[in-house]
Design a protein around this motif. Structure first.
Motif, PDB file in Angstrom:
ATOM      1  N   ASN A 102       0.565  -0.939   0.155  1.00 24.92           N
ATOM      2  CA  ASN A 102      -0.066  -0.220  -0.058  1.00 24.92           C
ATOM      3  C   ASN A 102       1.271   1.128   0.159  1.00 24.92           C
ATOM      4  OD1 ASN A 102      -1.796   2.288   1.034  1.00 24.92           O
ATOM      5  ND2 ASN A 102      -3.494   0.481   1.122  1.00 24.92           N
ATOM      6  N   ASP A 103       0.852   2.390  -1.033  1.00 25.97           N
ATOM      7  CA  ASP A 103       1.022   3.495  -1.056  1.00 25.97           C
ATOM      8  C   ASP A 103       0.916   4.469  -0.091  1.00 25.97           C
ATOM      9  OD1 ASP A 103       2.274   2.577  -3.225  1.00 25.97           O
ATOM     10  OD2 ASP A 103       1.043   4.069  -4.777  1.00 25.97           O
ATOM     11  N   ASP A 104       0.180   4.057   0.831  1.00 27.71           N
ATOM     12  CA  ASP A 104       0.180   4.947   2.529  1.00 27.71           C
ATOM     13  C   ASP A 104       1.420   4.637   3.323  1.00 27.71           C
ATOM     14  OD1 ASP A 104      -2.143   6.328   0.764  1.00 27.71           O
ATOM     15  OD2 ASP A 104      -3.665   5.533   2.547  1.00 27.71           O
ATOM     16  N   MET A 105       1.925   3.419   3.307  1.00 30.48           N
ATOM     17  CA  MET A 105       3.307   3.161   3.821  1.00 30.48           C
ATOM     18  C   MET A 105       3.903   4.002   3.652  1.00 30.48           C
ATOM     19  SD  MET A 105       3.644   0.401   5.684  1.00 30.48           S
ATOM     20  CE  MET A 105       5.908   0.589   5.864  1.00 30.48           C
ATOM     21  N   ALA A 106       4.283   5.018   2.523  1.00 21.02           N
ATOM     22  CA  ALA A 106       5.557   6.238   2.859  1.00 21.02           C
ATOM     23  C   ALA A 106       4.368   7.121   3.167  1.00 21.02           C
ATOM     24  CB  ALA A 106       5.671   6.187   1.106  1.00 21.02           C
ATOM     25  N   VAL A 107       3.378   7.790   3.135  1.00 27.11           N
ATOM     26  CA  VAL A 107       3.345   8.659   3.967  1.00 27.11           C
ATOM     27  C   VAL A 107       2.574   8.745   5.246  1.00 27.11           C
ATOM     28  CG1 VAL A 107       0.285  10.137   4.234  1.00 27.11           C
ATOM     29  CG2 VAL A 107       1.029   8.977   2.567  1.00 27.11           C
ATOM     30  N   PHE A 108       3.524   7.094   6.332  1.00 26.46           N
ATOM     31  CA  PHE A 108       2.974   7.631   6.695  1.00 26.46           C
ATOM     32  C   PHE A 108       4.555   7.479   7.595  1.00 26.46           C
ATOM     33  CE2 PHE A 108      -1.132   5.579   7.517  1.00 26.46           C
ATOM     34  CZ  PHE A 108      -1.678   5.883   8.418  1.00 26.46           C
ATOM     35  N   GLU A 109       4.948   7.299   6.664  1.00 26.58           N
ATOM     36  CA  GLU A 109       6.524   7.934   7.697  1.00 26.58           C
ATOM     37  C   GLU A 109       7.257   9.117   7.340  1.00 26.58           C
ATOM     38  OE1 GLU A 109       8.896   5.355   8.384  1.00 26.58           O
ATOM     39  OE2 GLU A 109       7.917   3.548   7.385  1.00 26.58           O
ATOM     40  N   VAL A 110       6.121  10.108   6.484  1.00 26.88           N
ATOM     41  CA  VAL A 110       6.439  11.532   6.246  1.00 26.88           C
ATOM     42  C   VAL A 110       6.230  11.703   7.426  1.00 26.88           C
ATOM     43  CG1 VAL A 110       6.134  13.383   4.594  1.00 26.88           C
ATOM     44  CG2 VAL A 110       6.891  11.220   3.988  1.00 26.88           C
ATOM     45  N   ASP A 152      15.185   2.372  -2.897  1.00 27.63           N
ATOM     46  CA  ASP A 152      14.966   3.259  -3.069  1.00 27.63           C
ATOM     47  C   ASP A 152      13.376   2.767  -3.669  1.00 27.63           C
ATOM     48  OD1 ASP A 152      17.758   3.757  -4.044  1.00 27.63           O
ATOM     49  OD2 ASP A 152      18.052   1.399  -5.756  1.00 27.63           O
ATOM     50  N   THR A 153      12.745   2.333  -3.824  1.00 24.24           N
ATOM     51  CA  THR A 153      11.343   2.468  -3.461  1.00 24.24           C
ATOM     52  C   THR A 153      11.094   3.807  -2.349  1.00 24.24           C
ATOM     53  OG1 THR A 153      11.024  -0.322  -4.797  1.00 24.24           O
ATOM     54  CG2 THR A 153       9.116   1.810  -4.111  1.00 24.24           C
ATOM     55  N   MET A 154      10.749   3.200  -1.655  1.00 27.56           N
ATOM     56  CA  MET A 154      10.180   3.509  -0.736  1.00 27.56           C
ATOM     57  C   MET A 154      11.343   5.050  -0.180  1.00 27.56           C
ATOM     58  SD  MET A 154       8.294   2.457   1.721  1.00 27.56           S
ATOM     59  CE  MET A 154       8.194   4.029   3.156  1.00 27.56           C
ATOM     60  N   ARG A 155      12.096   5.679  -0.817  1.00 28.05           N
ATOM     61  CA  ARG A 155      13.496   7.100  -0.878  1.00 28.05           C
ATOM     62  C   ARG A 155      11.792   7.544  -2.105  1.00 28.05           C
ATOM     63  NH1 ARG A 155      16.929  10.002  -3.274  1.00 28.05           N
ATOM     64  NH2 ARG A 155      17.236  11.930  -1.982  1.00 28.05           N
ATOM     65  N   GLU A 156      11.842   7.297  -2.730  1.00 25.35           N
ATOM     66  CA  GLU A 156      11.377   7.992  -4.037  1.00 25.35           C
ATOM     67  C   GLU A 156      10.323   7.872  -3.759  1.00 25.35           C
ATOM     68  OE1 GLU A 156      11.828   5.003  -7.374  1.00 25.35           O
ATOM     69  OE2 GLU A 156      14.371   5.738  -6.820  1.00 25.35           O
ATOM     70  N   LYS A 157       9.312   7.303  -2.830  1.00 24.49           N
ATOM     71  CA  LYS A 157       7.374   7.720  -3.275  1.00 24.49           C
ATOM     72  C   LYS A 157       8.211   8.721  -1.347  1.00 24.49           C
ATOM     73  CE  LYS A 157       5.772   2.719  -3.806  1.00 24.49           C
ATOM     74  NZ  LYS A 157       5.094   1.344  -3.537  1.00 24.49           N
ATOM     75  N   MET A 158       8.566   8.519  -0.915  1.00 24.56           N
ATOM     76  CA  MET A 158       8.388   9.672   0.508  1.00 24.56           C
ATOM     77  C   MET A 158       8.689  10.931  -0.108  1.00 24.56           C
ATOM     78  SD  MET A 158      10.673   8.330   3.452  1.00 24.56           S
ATOM     79  CE  MET A 158      10.328   9.610   4.714  1.00 24.56           C
ATOM     80  N   ARG A 159       9.538  10.876  -0.837  1.00 27.68           N
ATOM     81  CA  ARG A 159      10.033  12.130  -1.891  1.00 27.68           C
ATOM     82  C   ARG A 159       8.860  12.613  -2.519  1.00 27.68           C
ATOM     83  NH1 ARG A 159      13.481  15.261  -0.695  1.00 27.68           N
ATOM     84  NH2 ARG A 159      13.258  16.370  -2.400  1.00 27.68           N
ATOM     85  N   ASN A 160       7.330  11.843  -2.546  1.00 26.48           N
ATOM     86  CA  ASN A 160       6.781  12.088  -3.631  1.00 26.48           C
ATOM     87  C   ASN A 160       5.179  11.779  -2.642  1.00 26.48           C
ATOM     88  OD1 ASN A 160       8.425  12.158  -6.548  1.00 26.48           O
ATOM     89  ND2 ASN A 160       8.164   9.705  -6.539  1.00 26.48           N
ATOM     90  N   VAL A 161       5.350  12.075  -1.476  1.00 26.90           N
ATOM     91  CA  VAL A 161       4.995  12.278  -0.832  1.00 26.90           C
ATOM     92  C   VAL A 161       3.741  14.108  -0.871  1.00 26.90           C
ATOM     93  CG1 VAL A 161       3.457  12.237   1.288  1.00 26.90           C
ATOM     94  CG2 VAL A 161       4.634  10.647   0.394  1.00 26.90           C
ATOM     95  N   THR A 162       2.223  14.481  -1.462  1.00 24.61           N
ATOM     96  CA  THR A 162       1.761  15.500  -1.610  1.00 24.61           C
ATOM     97  C   THR A 162       1.585  16.439  -0.219  1.00 24.61           C
ATOM     98  OG1 THR A 162      -0.017  14.840  -2.388  1.00 24.61           O
ATOM     99  CG2 THR A 162       1.575  14.610  -3.977  1.00 24.61           C
TER     100      THR A 162
END
Length: 506
Positions: A330-338, A455-465
């Motif tokens: 789930n892409d929301d994983m990266a949002v929770f990291e942010v 790499d995947t998680m870092r890129e997803k985190m940088r793309n969180v809006t």
């Protein structure tokens, strides 16, 4: 959890290179014929390497009444093999068999509703006699001593909800020694000193949970938040379960989960493919294939209303607030990291610190994190320690104001960009060891199944809006999805802490 991020540092050579470097380009990932997966990460900055073996089985794979079995098995892995840790296996083996028979009888008798005390005394006496006799034959700590003599350091292991891992750091010339030693103990456990080690674990539980306010709170909080999924159980196990474990039951768990297709081997440091691959194939590739284990896959049902518990302990008050959250893929994983960085992981400029600790001075500490694991859906947690004379209720209310703010006010692009930069800055400020790199990579690979997960998680985190953050807050930070646990202190209140030396010390 944020631990995946610090792992990124290991391959970076400069701040300028960080933005362009893809760690996956510097890793070799593959699968041996028997199913063992491996990573080779060449970092020739020093003539050492860390070898780490992950087994894709932690406390979440334990059955009812067998909690703590993965952790106890981790302890047993340091007890040697039929060829390591003994002066004479031919003499030791029959003693070990009798110890297991006697220990199993004793365990079964103790669990009866009306145990035979006389029989228990007899069995305890016999077990002590056998243990004394076998102690003359075994060589304690020979595994650690062998590694140390070869220049090894950081010889250890750990068990989580999701996995168990074993690791050490050695001179790069000792790669084959490491492979031989690790495969020997994975293939040929001796179960030496089992009942003594079981007692060690019960004492470990007493110290880390029952005599520890934070340990007790975390255990009670998880048990309240999860009603079906094994994440509710403690990694170390419930005391009654630990005391009921026998060699036969631990061996069953070992035979089920310690199979090649359930292992991931990581080599990080001064190693390269040309030298490492023949060794991996010779030793880890020779482990006999066995069927992959079937997982129970109990799914935690959606929470349908707020849960609240209070725990009475002689300690300072605190509040834990948790919301159920998704996991990979789930892409929301990266949002929770942010969100974790936004709320607490950038120090004094984080929202919880600025508002509750520095501003209103309601709390003496405020943090956020995810728990208990990442293989299955878990929790996003806010933990608060009120500052006297403020109460748990005041701390909770102040924290929920910040949570509601995430729902109603989009994070500004300026603040979010600052968070992104702080994340990268955090990565560049500390260079992690080979061991830490291997542990983060292995843990997050097992949780996600993605060899390029860093790499995947870092890129997803940088793309969180800002819209992502607001959407996730509105979706998950609801009352019905919330569990609250508060520590209610049973300590007597000081009459006047300003004049009493005792009160001041408290």
């Amino acid at each position: 959890m944020k631990i995946w991020m610090v792992a990124l540092l290991g391959l970076l050579v400069s701040a300028s290179a960080f933005g362009e470097t893809r760690l996956s380009d510097k890793m070799l990932f593959g699968t041996l014929d028997n199913g063992v997966r491996y990573f080779i990460v060449n970092r020739p900055t020093a003539p050492v390497f860390t070898g780490m073996v992950f087994v894709d089985a932690g406390s979440a794979e334990e059955r009812t009444n067998e909690t703590g079995i993965a952790h106890l098995l981790e302890h047993m892995a340091f007890k040697g093999t039929p060829w390591m840790g003994t002066r004479d296996w031919a003499k030791e083996r029959p003693l070990q068999e009798e110890i297991e028979k006697t220990g199993s009888q004793l365990t079964a008798e103790r669990q009866k509703s009306t145990p035979d005390k006389e029989l228990i005394d007899q069995l305890e006496k016999r077990l002590a006699e056998l243990s004394k006799e076998v102690a003359e034959i075994i060589l304690p700590n020979e595994y650690d001593n062998l590694v140390t003599r070869e220049g090894g350091q950081e010889i250890n292991a750990s068990t989580s909800t999701d996995w168990t891992n074993y690791y050490m750091t050695l001179p790069s010339t000792r790669l084959e020694f490491w492979a031989l030693l690790e495969t020997q103990r994975l293939l040929y456990p001796s179960w030496r000193e089992f009942y003594l080690e079981r007692d060690v674990v019960t004492e470990e539980r007493r110290m880390s949970v029952e005599d520890s306010p934070s340990g007790r709170m975390y255990e009670e909080f998880k048990a309240a938040a999860f009603k079906a999924h094994p994440y509710r159980n403690p990694i170390i196990g419930w005391m009654s379960d630990i005391r009921s474990l026998t060699v036969a039951r631990v061996a069953d768990f070992y035979n089920k989960w310690y199979v090649p297709s359930n292992m991931v081997v990581l080599l990080v440091g001064d190693v390269d493919e040309a030298r490492a691959m023949p060794i991996l194939k010779k030793y880890f590739g020779s482990i006999p294939s066995r069927p992959s284990p079937a997982r129970a896959n109990t799914v935690e049902p959606p929470q349908v209303g707020e849960k609240r518990i209070s725990v009475s302990i002689a300690a300072e008050p605190e509040v834990w607030i948790g919301w159920h959250k998704p996991t990979f893929p789930n892409d929301d994983m990266a949002v929770f990291e942010v969100l974790q960085f936004l709320l607490s992981d950038v120090g004094r400029s984080s929202r919880l610190y600025s508002s509750l600790v520095k501003g209103a001075r309601i709390c003496q500490s405020a943090e956020s994190f995810t728990a208990p694991g990442d293989k299955y859906p878990g929790l996003f947690v806010v933990r608060l320690e009120p500052r006297a004379p403020h109460t748990n209720a005041e701390a909770e209310a102040a924290a929920l104001v910040e949570i509601e703010r995430l729902k109603s006010e989009p994070v500004s692009e300026k603040e979010l960009e600052k968070i992104r930069n702080q994340i990268d800055s955090h990565l560049l400020q500390s260079i992690e060891t080979n061991r830490d790199f291997a542990r983060r990579l292995g843990a997050y690979y097992l949780a996600s199944g993605d060899p390029q997960i860093l790499d995947t998680m870092r890129e997803k985190m940088r793309n969180v809006t800002p819209q992502d953050i607001q959407r996730v807050a509105q979706k998950y930070f609801t009352v019905d999805n919330r569990t609250v646990a508060e520590l209610v202190s049973t300590r007597p209140k000081a009459k006047d802490s300003s004049t009493s030396p005792t009160g001041a010390a408290q």
